[in-house]
Design an enzyme around this catalytic site. Sequence first.
Site, mmCIF file in Angstrom:
data_model
loop_
_atom_site.group_PDB
_atom_site.id
_atom_site.type_symbol
_atom_site.label_atom_id
_atom_site.label_comp_id
_atom_site.label_asym_id
_atom_site.label_seq_id
_atom_site.Cartn_x
_atom_site.Cartn_y
_atom_site.Cartn_z
ATOM 1 N N SER A 24 0.841 -1.190 0.000
ATOM 2 C CA SER A 24 0.000 0.000 0.000
ATOM 3 C C SER A 24 0.880 1.245 0.000
ATOM 4 O O SER A 24 1.668 1.440 -0.923
ATOM 5 C CB SER A 24 -0.964 -0.046 1.192
ATOM 6 O OG SER A 24 -1.982 0.923 1.039
ATOM 7 N N ASP A 50 -9.374 -6.539 -3.778
ATOM 8 C CA ASP A 50 -8.932 -5.296 -3.139
ATOM 9 C C ASP A 50 -9.954 -4.187 -3.396
ATOM 10 O O ASP A 50 -10.118 -3.746 -4.535
ATOM 11 C CB ASP A 50 -7.560 -4.894 -3.686
ATOM 12 C CG ASP A 50 -6.905 -3.759 -2.909
ATOM 13 O OD1 ASP A 50 -7.642 -2.891 -2.390
ATOM 14 O OD2 ASP A 50 -5.666 -3.736 -2.830
ATOM 15 N N HIS A 57 -7.531 -5.783 0.504
ATOM 16 C CA HIS A 57 -6.459 -4.812 0.742
ATOM 17 C C HIS A 57 -5.940 -5.078 2.145
ATOM 18 O O HIS A 57 -6.456 -4.550 3.133
ATOM 19 C CB HIS A 57 -6.997 -3.383 0.620
ATOM 20 C CG HIS A 57 -5.910 -2.347 0.627
ATOM 21 N ND1 HIS A 57 -5.190 -2.043 -0.503
ATOM 22 C CD2 HIS A 57 -5.402 -1.575 1.632
ATOM 23 C CE1 HIS A 57 -4.289 -1.110 -0.209
ATOM 24 N NE2 HIS A 57 -4.397 -0.823 1.084
#
Length: 286
Positions: free
Chosen positions: A109, A232, A260
């Site tokens: 991320s 995600d 995610h």
Amino acid sequence: MPDNDRVATETMVPVNGIELCVATFGEPGDPALLLIAGASGSMDWWDDEFCRRLAAGGRFVIRYDHRDTGRSTCFPAGDPPYSDVDLAHDALGVLDALGVHQAHLVGLSMGGGLAQRIAVERPHRVLSLTLMATSTVPPAYSVSPPATPASEPQWSDRRSAVDRIVAGVRGLGGPFTADEPHLRRLAERVFDRTHDMAASQTNHFRCAGGPPLRERLGEITAPTLILHGTLDPLFPPPHAETLRAEIPGARLVWLDGVGHEFPPTAVWTQVIDEIIDQAGRRTQPA
């Protein structure tokens, strides 16, 4: 699921005028592999057993608490005096503190965005690049910060903070996300190690952005692997496909049923095998 309550030995190191908390796994003589967590993510989210298995693949595995997370230096919540460039320099500073000149970078991320910045601006430091659950857009700035103001008591109350962390992880996860008891134990560990939960949960979302990188992704020369969950919700599949298109020679591997999140145990074998394989690749001569 392996228990994550056993804590590796932690060391405080001076980096860029602050102190960061670092833990390592494996032999220092092996090729270094630096794990870079996402926004508000302390090192705790890189599961101990996950790190041990990477180290068993012949890697010197390094994880650390970002500034404003875990035991690392914290700043007042809501007004961080740093940018994502500083966060990227922190990652390099960790390597410098350990005497490591080059490393395989694994970023998730926001950590993937920081790894991209390092690969573009400091290519000589990067042996290979693994980007997980990330995007060509700056990951920390593409989402809103938590709605509750930092001044409200929820983050200072252990039970409320743990409830919010668990709910956030499950909301972004998928069918393989850890069960609630495991997540609660992990969130409690995060809370107990963190100097200031309000700063930890807000500052990365409010820090300044550095010079844009997207137009420079074509300059990346490190062998690049993209690992991306098919479920995600924050960065749907087109984000990963764009990364693959814009980074020369990048490989894209889908993680079926993953949201995610940090890699759930159901895909550890796949993820670890891919990272170890990626760390064995070399840039081909032009």
